[in-house]
Design a protein around this motif. Structure first.
Motif, PDB file in Angstrom:
ATOM      1  N   UNK A 258       2.751  -6.222  -6.719  1.00 12.53           N
ATOM      2  CA  UNK A 258       3.008  -6.733  -5.464  1.00 12.53           C
ATOM      3  C   UNK A 258       2.716  -7.702  -4.428  1.00 12.53           C
TER       4      UNK A 258
ATOM      5  N   UNK B 191       2.877   9.481 -10.035  1.00 15.40           N
ATOM      6  CA  UNK B 191       1.956   9.513 -11.422  1.00 15.40           C
ATOM      7  C   UNK B 191       1.839  11.508 -11.484  1.00 15.40           C
TER       8      UNK B 191
ATOM      9  N   UNK C 261       4.006   1.049  -1.462  1.00 16.98           N
ATOM     10  CA  UNK C 261       4.954   1.582  -2.229  1.00 16.98           C
ATOM     11  C   UNK C 261       3.377   1.983  -3.716  1.00 16.98           C
ATOM     12  N   UNK C 262       2.557   1.800  -3.583  1.00 15.55           N
ATOM     13  CA  UNK C 262       1.205   2.510  -4.174  1.00 15.55           C
ATOM     14  C   UNK C 262       1.641   4.061  -3.832  1.00 15.55           C
TER      15      UNK C 262
ATOM     16  N   UNK D 201      -0.817   2.563 -11.694  1.00 15.47           N
ATOM     17  CA  UNK D 201      -0.431   2.194  -9.644  1.00 15.47           C
ATOM     18  C   UNK D 201      -0.761   0.818  -8.799  1.00 15.47           C
TER      19      UNK D 201
ATOM     20  N   UNK E 252      -6.989   3.200  -3.755  1.00 11.81           N
ATOM     21  CA  UNK E 252      -5.832   2.741  -4.573  1.00 11.81           C
ATOM     22  C   UNK E 252      -6.808   3.533  -6.241  1.00 11.81           C
ATOM     23  N   UNK E 253      -5.566   4.661  -6.713  1.00 10.67           N
ATOM     24  CA  UNK E 253      -6.644   4.949  -7.822  1.00 10.67           C
ATOM     25  C   UNK E 253      -5.083   5.267  -9.035  1.00 10.67           C
ATOM     26  N   UNK E 254      -5.930   5.409 -10.343  1.00 11.49           N
ATOM     27  CA  UNK E 254      -4.631   5.597 -12.040  1.00 11.49           C
ATOM     28  C   UNK E 254      -4.154   4.239 -12.278  1.00 11.49           C
TER      29      UNK E 254
ATOM     30  N   UNK F 163       0.082  -0.916   0.121  1.00  5.93           N
ATOM     31  CA  UNK F 163       0.147  -0.119   0.151  1.00  5.93           C
ATOM     32  C   UNK F 163       0.784   1.428   0.030  1.00  5.93           C
TER      33      UNK F 163
ATOM     34  N   UNK G  64       1.984  14.190 -13.710  1.00  2.00           N
ATOM     35  CA  UNK G  64       0.674  14.847 -14.656  1.00  2.00           C
ATOM     36  C   UNK G  64       0.916  17.178 -13.440  1.00  2.00           C
TER      37      UNK G  64
ATOM     38  N   UNK H  89       4.278   5.464  -5.885  1.00  6.51           N
ATOM     39  CA  UNK H  89       3.684   5.440  -6.744  1.00  6.51           C
ATOM     40  C   UNK H  89       2.673   6.095  -7.432  1.00  6.51           C
ATOM     41  N   UNK H  90       1.592   6.674  -6.744  1.00 11.23           N
ATOM     42  CA  UNK H  90       0.889   7.559  -6.859  1.00 11.23           C
ATOM     43  C   UNK H  90       1.126   8.767  -6.855  1.00 11.23           C
TER      44      UNK H  90
ATOM     45  N   UNK I 187       0.456  -2.756  -7.913  1.00 10.12           N
ATOM     46  CA  UNK I 187       0.115  -3.138  -6.659  1.00 10.12           C
ATOM     47  C   UNK I 187       0.102  -4.038  -6.902  1.00 10.12           C
TER      48      UNK I 187
END
Lengths: 238, 237
Positions: free
Chosen positions: B88, A112, A104-105, B81, B76-78, A102, A116, A108-109, B85
Motif C-alpha cells: 500500500x 488475521x 487497511x493494516x 499484514x 504494525x505486527x504480523x 494504516x 487465529x 487485515x490484522x 502495508x
C-alpha cells in the motif's frame, strides 16, 4: 459494461457468507449466485471451478455462461479471505477497505486475528479440543481490537473485517443458546453467560449490531444452520 | 518528506526476513533493529508488541531512537499484514500488481504458503507431520508456479516471493544438514525427492529466489544453522 461475477456457495458455510455479506454491503453490481450441493458434488465443480471442491469460489470475467457451465476464460478465485480482498479491489469506493494504509493494516490484522482466534481456538472449543477459558481469551483478544464507540470493527464504515467475523458471530449465538457442540454438556450455555457479563460488554454490543444488519438477515437462515450443527456435533467430550 | 519506518527483527526469523526482502524490493529507506528475543527488553513488550514477537514495523511519528519508540507511531505486527502495508505504501513498486485478478493470485499464493509451508512443512520439521504430506504440500505450491516464469505470480517480484523465500532457504538447510525433529535421514530424503523430475519447477524457482542479491544480503546461514541445532533436539523415532 462490467464483467460477470458468479459466487458458488452454500448457506451453511460461514466462509461463503463472508463473501455474500461483502457483496451486499458493497452494493455490488448484479452478480449470480449458485448453490453447490456439497454432499453430492458435481463433476464440473471440481474439474472446472475448484479442484479442492470447497466453497466459496468466485468466477470473474469471461463470457456470461450458466453457472453450471463455467467458462475456462473466467478467473477462478478461491479462499474466502482472498475473495474479500478481491472484492475490495473491484469496488475501491465501497468502503470495504479504507483508503488509509494504516487503517487497511488494522482491517487485515483483525482478519488475521479471526483466523487465529475464532477459526482456530474457538472452532477447536466447539470440536471439544479446547478449554472454555481459552475460548474466552480468544474472544477477549478480538474485543481488544474493536474500535471504541463505533458500530464497526475498524473505522467508521463496514469493512471486510466485519464481513469476515459476522457469520461466526451468528453461529456463536446458536451455540450459546442451544448448547450444541462437542464440548462438555453445558459449556455452550456457560459461554453465553460469560459473554453477557460486563467483561464482554463491548464485544456483545458489536456482535448484536452485526446480527441486526439487514445484510445478514437477508442471507442467513438460522434454522438451517441449527439443523446442520445438530448433524455434525454428535460426539461430545466428557 | 516521508514518514519514518523502523523494522524490529531477528536475523534467524523467516517472518522478519519476509519484510526485509519486500523493503529491499521497494527500495524503501528504513531502520532495522535486532531484538534480543532471549532477553526481551521491557520497552519491546510494553510499547511495541505485547505478544513479544518480531517482526514489528513502526511507521510515522517523530524520528526517535529505536529503543525509545514513540507512542505517536503506528505499530504494525504480523508479517503478512506488514507485507500488504508495504504494498500500500509503495503502490508502484510492483510488490502487488495493479490488476485485481493478479492481486488475488498473489494472495492465494500467500494463503497457500501459510497452510502448506508454515503449516504442514513446519510441522514436519517439528516432527509432527508425515513425509508424504510434506511432499503433497510442496506439490500444491509448485502447481501455482507458472512454467517459465521468474516469479511466483506475474512478471515482477511480489510479496508472494517475499513471503516464501525465507522458508525456501531454511528448507535447503534442512535437506543439506538433516537438522530437524523428524526421524533421522528424513531431511536428506526430502532433499533427494526435491532433486527429482517431479519437483523440477519448484527447485528452479527456489534457486532463483535464493540467488537474488536482495536475498543474499539478508541471509545469515550460519546463524540459522546454529539456531536450528539448538532448537531441534528432540527427534521422534
Amino acid at each position: 459494461m462490467s464483467e460477470q461475477l458468479t459466487l458458488y456457495l452454500h448457506e451453511i458455510s460461514p466462509f461463503s457468507q463472508k463473501v455474500e455479506l461483502a457483496l451486499v454491503e458493497a452494493n455490488a453490481p448484479p452478480y449470480k449466485v449458485y448453490r453447490v450441493d456439497l454432499r453430492n458434488k458435481s463433476e464440473w465443480f471440481t474439474s472446472k471451478v475448484n479442484p479442492v471442491g470447497q466453497v466459496p469460489v468466485v468466477t470473474y470475467g469471461g463470457p456470461n455462461t450458466e453457472p453450471d457451465n463455467p467458462s475456462p476464460l473466467s478467473a477462478k478465485i478461491a479462499e474466502s479471505n482472498v475473495i474479500l480482498e478481491f472484492l475490495a479491489d473491484l469496488y475501491p469506493d465501497s468502503g470495504l477497505l479504507p483508503k488509509n494504509p494504516i487503517l487497511r493494516a488494522k482491517v487485515r490484522f483483525f482478519i488475521n486475528a479471526i483466523t487465529k482466534h475464532i477459526e482456530g481456538t474457538y472452532f477447536s472449543f466447539l470440536r471439544g479440543n479446547e478449554s472454555l477459558d481459552n475460548a474466552l481469551n480468544a474472544i477477549e483478544f478480538i474485543q481488544e481490537l474493536l474500535e471504541e464507540g463505533s458500530d464497526f470493527a475498524i473505522g467508521d464504515h463496514y469493512t471486510i473485517a466485519d464481513a469476515c467475523i459476522s457469520p461466526h458471530l451468528a453461529r456463536l449465538k446458536i451455540v450459546t443458546e442451544t448448547d450444541i457442540g462437542n464440548f462438555p454438556v453445558g459449556m455452550g450455555y456457560k459461554l453465553g453467560e460469560e459473554l453477557k457479563g460486563p467483561k464482554f460488554a463491548k464485544f456483545k454490543k458489536y456482535a448484536q449490531g452485526m446480527l441486526d444488519r439487514p445484510s445478514l438477515k437477508q442471507i442467513y437462515d438460522e434454522e438451517i444452520v441449527i439443523e446442520y450443527f445438530k448433524s455434525i456435533f454428535t460426539d461430545r467430550v466428557q | 518528506m516521508s514518514e519514518q519506518l523502523t523494522l524490529y527483527l531477528h536475523k534467524v526469523s523467516p517472518f522478519s526476513q519476509k519484510i526485509q526482502l519486500a523493503l529491499a524490493e521497494a527500495n524503501a529507506p528504513y531502520r532495522a533493529y535486532q531484538v534480543n528475543l532471549r532477553n526481551k527488553p521491557e520497552w519491546f513488550t510494553s510499547k511495541l508488541n505485547p505478544v513479544g514477537q518480531v517482526p514489528v514495523l513502526t511507521y510515522g511519528g517523530p524520528n526517535v531512537n529505536p529503543e525509545d519508540p514513540s507512542s505517536l507511531s503506528a505499530k504494525i505486527v504480523e508479517s503478512n499484514v506488514i507485507l500488504e502495508f508495504l504494498a500500500d505504501l509503495y503502490p508502484n513498486s510492483g510488490l502487488l500488481p495493479k490488476d485485481p485478478v493478479l492481486r488475488a493470485k498473489v494472495r492465494f499464493f500467500i494463503d497457500a504458503t501459510m497452510k502448506h509451508v508454515e503449516g504442514t512443512y513446519l510441522a514436519f520439521v517439528q516432527g509432527n507431520e508425515s513425509f508424504d504430506n510434506v511432499l503433497k504440500a510442496i506439490e500444491f505450491i509448485q502447481e501455482l508456479l507458472e512454467e517459465g516464469r521468474n516469479f511466483a505470480v506475474g512478471d515482477h517480484y511480489t510479496i508472494a516471493d517475499a513471503c516464501i523465500s525465507p522458508h525456501l532457504a531454511r528448507l535447503k538447510i534442512v535437506t543439506e544438514t538433516d537438522i530437524g525433529n523428524f526421524p533421522a535421514g528424513m531431511g536428506y530424503r526430502l532433499g533427494e525427492e526435491l532433486e527429482g523430475p517431479r519437483f523440477a519447477k519448484f527447485k528452479k524457482y527456489a534457486q532463483r529466489m535464493l540467488d537474488r542479491p536482495g536475498f543474499q544480503q539478508t541471509h545469515d546461514e550460519e546463524a540459522i544453522i546454529g539456531y536450528f541445532k539448538r532448537r531441534f533436539t528432540n527427534r521422534i523415532q
